[in-house]
Motif scaffolding. Structure first.
Motif, short mmCIF file in Angstrom:
data_model
loop_
_atom_site.label_atom_id
_atom_site.label_comp_id
_atom_site.label_asym_id
_atom_site.label_seq_id
_atom_site.Cartn_x
_atom_site.Cartn_y
_atom_site.Cartn_z
N MET A 1 -44.39 44.21 61.05
CA MET A 1 -44.94 43.00 61.66
C MET A 1 -44.49 41.77 60.88
N TYR A 2 -44.20 40.72 61.60
CA TYR A 2 -43.72 39.49 60.98
C TYR A 2 -44.89 38.59 60.61
N ILE A 3 -44.87 38.07 59.40
CA ILE A 3 -45.88 37.11 58.97
C ILE A 3 -45.17 35.79 58.69
N ALA A 4 -45.57 34.76 59.41
CA ALA A 4 -44.93 33.45 59.28
C ALA A 4 -45.27 32.81 57.93
N PRO A 5 -44.34 32.04 57.39
CA PRO A 5 -44.60 31.31 56.14
C PRO A 5 -45.79 30.36 56.31
N ASN A 6 -46.50 30.09 55.20
CA ASN A 6 -47.72 29.29 55.30
C ASN A 6 -47.55 27.83 54.89
N THR A 7 -46.35 27.43 54.47
CA THR A 7 -46.08 26.02 54.17
C THR A 7 -44.67 25.68 54.64
N ILE A 8 -44.42 24.39 54.80
CA ILE A 8 -43.07 23.95 55.20
C ILE A 8 -42.06 24.40 54.15
N GLU A 9 -42.41 24.24 52.89
CA GLU A 9 -41.49 24.60 51.80
C GLU A 9 -41.12 26.08 51.85
N ASN A 10 -42.15 26.94 52.05
CA ASN A 10 -41.89 28.39 52.14
C ASN A 10 -41.02 28.72 53.35
N LEU A 11 -41.29 28.06 54.46
CA LEU A 11 -40.52 28.30 55.67
C LEU A 11 -39.06 27.94 55.46
N LEU A 20 -30.43 31.47 57.78
CA LEU A 20 -30.73 30.99 59.13
C LEU A 20 -31.07 29.50 59.15
N TYR A 21 -30.88 28.83 58.03
CA TYR A 21 -31.23 27.41 57.95
C TYR A 21 -30.44 26.58 58.96
N LEU A 22 -29.13 26.84 59.07
CA LEU A 22 -28.31 26.08 60.01
C LEU A 22 -28.72 26.36 61.46
N LYS A 23 -29.08 27.60 61.74
CA LYS A 23 -29.55 27.95 63.08
C LYS A 23 -30.87 27.22 63.39
N LEU A 24 -31.71 27.10 62.37
CA LEU A 24 -32.99 26.38 62.52
C LEU A 24 -32.72 24.92 62.88
N ILE A 25 -31.81 24.29 62.19
CA ILE A 25 -31.47 22.89 62.46
C ILE A 25 -30.92 22.76 63.89
N TRP A 107 -38.66 28.24 63.90
CA TRP A 107 -38.27 29.32 62.99
C TRP A 107 -38.47 30.67 63.67
N MET A 108 -39.60 30.83 64.36
CA MET A 108 -39.87 32.10 65.04
C MET A 108 -38.78 32.39 66.08
N LYS A 109 -38.35 31.38 66.82
CA LYS A 109 -37.29 31.56 67.82
C LYS A 109 -36.01 32.06 67.16
N VAL A 110 -35.63 31.39 66.09
CA VAL A 110 -34.38 31.73 65.38
C VAL A 110 -34.49 33.12 64.75
#
Length: 116
Positions: A1-11, A20-25, A107-110
Motif C-alpha cells: 500500500m502506498y503512503i503519501a508523504p506528509n510534508t512538501i519537503e518529504n514529497l 520522478l521530479y521532472l515528471k512531477l513538474i 505526485w500520486m498521478k506520476v
C-alpha cells in the motif's frame, strides 16, 4: 500500500529519489494549462523554488481569481473533503496547505503512472 508523504519537503525529496521530479513538474505544468492558468515551471527549477512559486500562484488565485482557483482544484482532482477541512482564516497559510494538496495529488498521478 502506498503512503503519501506528509510534508512538501518529504514529497519533493521522494520525487527526486524516485527520479520522478521532472515528471512531477511536467504534470503540474500540464494540469495548470488545462485549467487555463498557465504556469511554466522550468525543468531545472529547484524543489524549494517550486514550493515558493506554487504557493505564490495558489495565493494569487485564492485572492484574485477564486472561480479559476476552484476550476484548477477540480481539474487536478484535489479532494473536496480535504479542502473543506482546511482553516481559511489565514490566506497565506491556506495557500500553503492547498499547494501541498495539489503537489500530493500530482505526485500520486506520476507515481501511479510509473508503478502501475
Amino acid at each position: 500500500m502506498y503512503i503519501a508523504p506528509n510534508t512538501i519537503e518529504n514529497l519533493l525529496s521522494e520525487a527526486e529519489k524516485e527520479s520522478l521530479y521532472l515528471k512531477l513538474i511536467e504534470q503540474i505544468n500540464k494540469d495548470f494549462n488545462l485549467a487555463n492558468e498557465p504556469i511554466d515551471f522550468h525543468l531545472s527549477i529547484k524543489p524549494d523554488e517550486l514550493k515558493v512559486q506554487l504557493h505564490e500562484k495558489v495565493y494569487k488565485l485564492i485572492q484574485y481569481k477564486f472561480a479559476e482557483y476552484l476550476n484548477l482544484l477540480y481539474i487536478i482532482d484535489v479532494s473536496e473533503d480535504q479542502i473543506k477541512k482546511l482553516d481559511g482564516s489565514d490566506i497565506s497559510e491556506l495557500a500553503e496547505q492547498v499547494a501541498f494538496l495539489i503537489l500530493k495529488r500530482e505526485w500520486m498521478k506520476v507515481w501511479f503512472r510509473k508503478n502501475y
